[in-house]
Design a protein around this motif. Structure first.
Motif, short mmCIF file in Angstrom:
data_model
loop_
_atom_site.label_atom_id
_atom_site.label_comp_id
_atom_site.label_asym_id
_atom_site.label_seq_id
_atom_site.Cartn_x
_atom_site.Cartn_y
_atom_site.Cartn_z
N THR A 18 -29.36 -12.36 -29.94
CA THR A 18 -29.39 -12.46 -28.48
C THR A 18 -28.62 -13.70 -28.02
OG1 THR A 18 -31.48 -13.66 -28.58
CG2 THR A 18 -31.60 -11.26 -28.28
N GLY A 19 -28.34 -13.73 -26.73
CA GLY A 19 -27.64 -14.88 -26.16
C GLY A 19 -27.70 -14.86 -24.66
N THR A 20 -27.06 -15.84 -24.04
CA THR A 20 -27.10 -15.98 -22.59
C THR A 20 -26.07 -15.03 -21.95
OG1 THR A 20 -25.59 -17.84 -22.80
CG2 THR A 20 -27.93 -18.35 -22.63
N GLY A 21 -26.46 -13.78 -21.86
CA GLY A 21 -25.56 -12.75 -21.39
C GLY A 21 -24.59 -12.36 -22.49
N SER A 22 -23.91 -11.22 -22.32
CA SER A 22 -22.97 -10.80 -23.35
C SER A 22 -21.82 -11.79 -23.49
CB SER A 22 -22.45 -9.40 -23.06
OG SER A 22 -21.85 -9.34 -21.79
N VAL A 23 -21.48 -12.50 -22.40
CA VAL A 23 -20.40 -13.48 -22.50
C VAL A 23 -20.82 -14.66 -23.38
CG1 VAL A 23 -21.06 -14.75 -20.40
CG2 VAL A 23 -18.70 -14.83 -21.21
N GLY A 24 -22.11 -15.03 -23.34
CA GLY A 24 -22.59 -16.08 -24.22
C GLY A 24 -22.50 -15.67 -25.68
N VAL A 25 -22.84 -14.41 -25.95
CA VAL A 25 -22.74 -13.90 -27.32
C VAL A 25 -21.28 -13.80 -27.74
CG1 VAL A 25 -23.43 -12.07 -28.90
CG2 VAL A 25 -24.89 -12.62 -26.95
N ALA A 26 -20.41 -13.43 -26.81
CA ALA A 26 -18.97 -13.36 -27.12
C ALA A 26 -18.44 -14.72 -27.55
CB ALA A 26 -18.20 -12.84 -25.92
N ALA B 106 -26.24 -12.69 -38.49
CA ALA B 106 -26.78 -13.96 -38.97
C ALA B 106 -25.93 -15.13 -38.47
CB ALA B 106 -26.84 -13.96 -40.50
N ALA B 107 -24.61 -14.96 -38.46
CA ALA B 107 -23.73 -16.01 -37.95
C ALA B 107 -23.97 -16.25 -36.46
CB ALA B 107 -22.27 -15.63 -38.20
N LEU B 108 -24.25 -15.18 -35.73
CA LEU B 108 -24.54 -15.32 -34.30
C LEU B 108 -25.82 -16.11 -34.07
CD1 LEU B 108 -23.58 -11.80 -32.92
CD2 LEU B 108 -22.53 -13.99 -32.33
N ARG B 109 -26.80 -15.86 -34.89
CA ARG B 109 -28.06 -16.60 -34.73
C ARG B 109 -27.86 -18.08 -35.07
NH1 ARG B 109 -29.89 -11.61 -36.85
NH2 ARG B 109 -30.01 -12.43 -38.97
N LYS B 110 -26.94 -18.37 -36.00
CA LYS B 110 -26.66 -19.77 -36.34
C LYS B 110 -25.94 -20.50 -35.20
CE LYS B 110 -26.25 -19.04 -41.35
NZ LYS B 110 -25.32 -19.04 -42.51
N THR B 111 -25.08 -19.79 -34.49
CA THR B 111 -24.27 -20.43 -33.45
C THR B 111 -24.94 -20.39 -32.07
OG1 THR B 111 -23.06 -18.34 -33.15
CG2 THR B 111 -22.07 -20.00 -34.61
N GLN C 134 -20.20 -17.10 -28.92
CA GLN C 134 -20.74 -17.35 -30.26
C GLN C 134 -19.92 -16.62 -31.32
OE1 GLN C 134 -25.02 -16.80 -28.25
NE2 GLN C 134 -25.08 -16.53 -30.47
N LEU C 135 -19.46 -15.41 -31.01
CA LEU C 135 -18.67 -14.65 -31.97
C LEU C 135 -17.36 -15.37 -32.29
CD1 LEU C 135 -19.25 -11.06 -30.58
CD2 LEU C 135 -19.73 -11.79 -32.93
N ILE C 136 -16.72 -15.93 -31.27
CA ILE C 136 -15.48 -16.66 -31.52
C ILE C 136 -15.78 -17.93 -32.31
CG2 ILE C 136 -13.60 -17.91 -30.43
CD1 ILE C 136 -13.56 -15.87 -28.23
N GLN C 137 -16.85 -18.61 -31.98
CA GLN C 137 -17.22 -19.81 -32.74
C GLN C 137 -17.44 -19.47 -34.21
OE1 GLN C 137 -20.67 -20.98 -30.43
NE2 GLN C 137 -19.58 -22.72 -29.55
#
Length: 359
Positions: free
Chosen positions: A86-94, A243-248, A96-99
């Protein structure tokens, strides 16, 4: 002692600023905001009650793992908990994906024009944007995107439906594209407007992800579910990516109010489907009226329409505002107009008709 400024990353210089939809002017002639693709309906049944109960405890940190919401999403989509983040809106998750995938020297690819945040979050990471022009029909050119993949490509966004054009890519062309993408390149299907799709040939990204470890699906509660102000989105991806998303993720980024509201919204699906159905009917009415006026309108599967106006963009946006509605201009290109309340749509259509006649 000489004064110097703190050293900041060079990548931040010249970064474009995200431009939110202009709000309706308080006390002014503008009555309707059709600039941010917001849902015009109030919160779904049970949401306010859940948020009110959670508000009694906001002196406490939220559940950082979003346990209740994760379990609800796992059951709703039939995916393992380990495949969710999860994240702060899909843009927040996006972001995190780039990070998690991209840094200096890497490439992030997306169509253009597409979601305005993509170049911003890419530049923040230090990666390089690869922007592939849309087709003349304002659709993703997936063949050109596949041709543009290099050994430095790390992540590809496919916004489906595309923001701001509302156009979609269909199953056969999307699967053909995915077959061409190397298995070590992450493809992110950004489906923020998934609930508004009525074209049966547009695939559900969740079904594609199941057989493709390099596919990640983004969803949000901001649009159809009407929780734009609470900022909660999520990703469905295979375990290494999730898992990487949860880390970032920013610790405690999704508030408890947002978590409870999202859970209540998922449990009000019947009401949700009714509201979305009404907006889709209104979308059809608006598109048909615009075409009858003589406008060329791309087929939209989202909760907005796109008018390519070029140099007339600013003038059209000003005319709309003068008559009581705010739309989202992309200067030199066109305007995106949210499907809102019937009254707001009627005002917009009257402005569009008059503007087209004068052009």
């Amino acid at each position: 002692m000489s004064e110097t400024s703190p050293k900041l990353r060079a990548e931040l210089e010249g970064i474009p600023t995200y431009k939110p939809g202009k709000p309706a002017a308080a006390g002014g002639p503008v009555a309707y905001k059709l600039s941010s693709n917001e849902n015009p309906y109030p919160p779904l049944p049970g949401v306010l009650e859940s948020v009110s109960a959670a508000a009694c405890n906001f002196n406490r940190y939220p559940d950082m793992a979003c346990s209740g919401l994760m379990e609800e999403l796992s059951e709703r989509f039939g995916v393992p908990l380990a495949h969710l983040a999860t994240g702060t809106g899909s843009v927040g998750v996006a972001q995190q994906l780039i990070q998690a995938t991209s840094g200096p020297g890497d490439e992030v690819m997306y169509a253009w024009r597409s979601f305005e945040a993509y170049p911003i979050i890419t530049q923040i990471s230090g990666a390089r944007s690869v922007q592939v022009p849309l087709t003349p029909g304002d659709v993703h050119d997936l063949d050109a995107m596949a041709d543009a993949i290099t050994e430095r490509t790390r992540l590809i966004f496919v916004c489906n439906p595309n923001n701001p054009t509302g156009t979609v890519v269909r199953r056969a062309e999307l699967e053909r594209f995915l077959d061409r993408v190397p298995s070590d390149v992450l493809v992110v299907l950004d489906e923020a407007y998934r609930e508004f799709i009525r074209d049966p040939e547009v695939p559900d990204g969740v079904e594609l992800y199941r057989k493709r470890p390099n596919v990640c699906v983004l969803r949000t509660f901001s649009k159809a579910y009407g929780l734009a102000g609470l900022r909660v989105g999520f990703a469905i991806a295979h375990e290494p990516v999730a898992a990487a998303l949860r880390k970032t993720a920013v610790p405690f980024g999704v508030s408890q109010l947002a978590q409870e509201a999202a859970i209540a919204s998922l449990r009000a699906e019947d009401e949700l489907l009714g509201r979305v159905g009404s907006l889709v009917c209104e979308r059809t009415r608006v598109v048909d009226a615009l075409r009858a006026q003589g406008w060329t309108v791309p087929e939209t599967q989202a909760n907005f329409v796109w008018l390519r106006l070029g140099e007339r963009t600013a003038a059209f946006a000003a005319a709309c505002e003068e008559h009581g509605v705010v739309v989202r201009p992309f200067l030199g290109e066109g305007v995106r107009v949210t499907i809102g309340e019937n009254e707001a749509n009627d005002i917009f259509l009257k402005v569009a008709e008059a503007f087209h006649k004068e052009s």
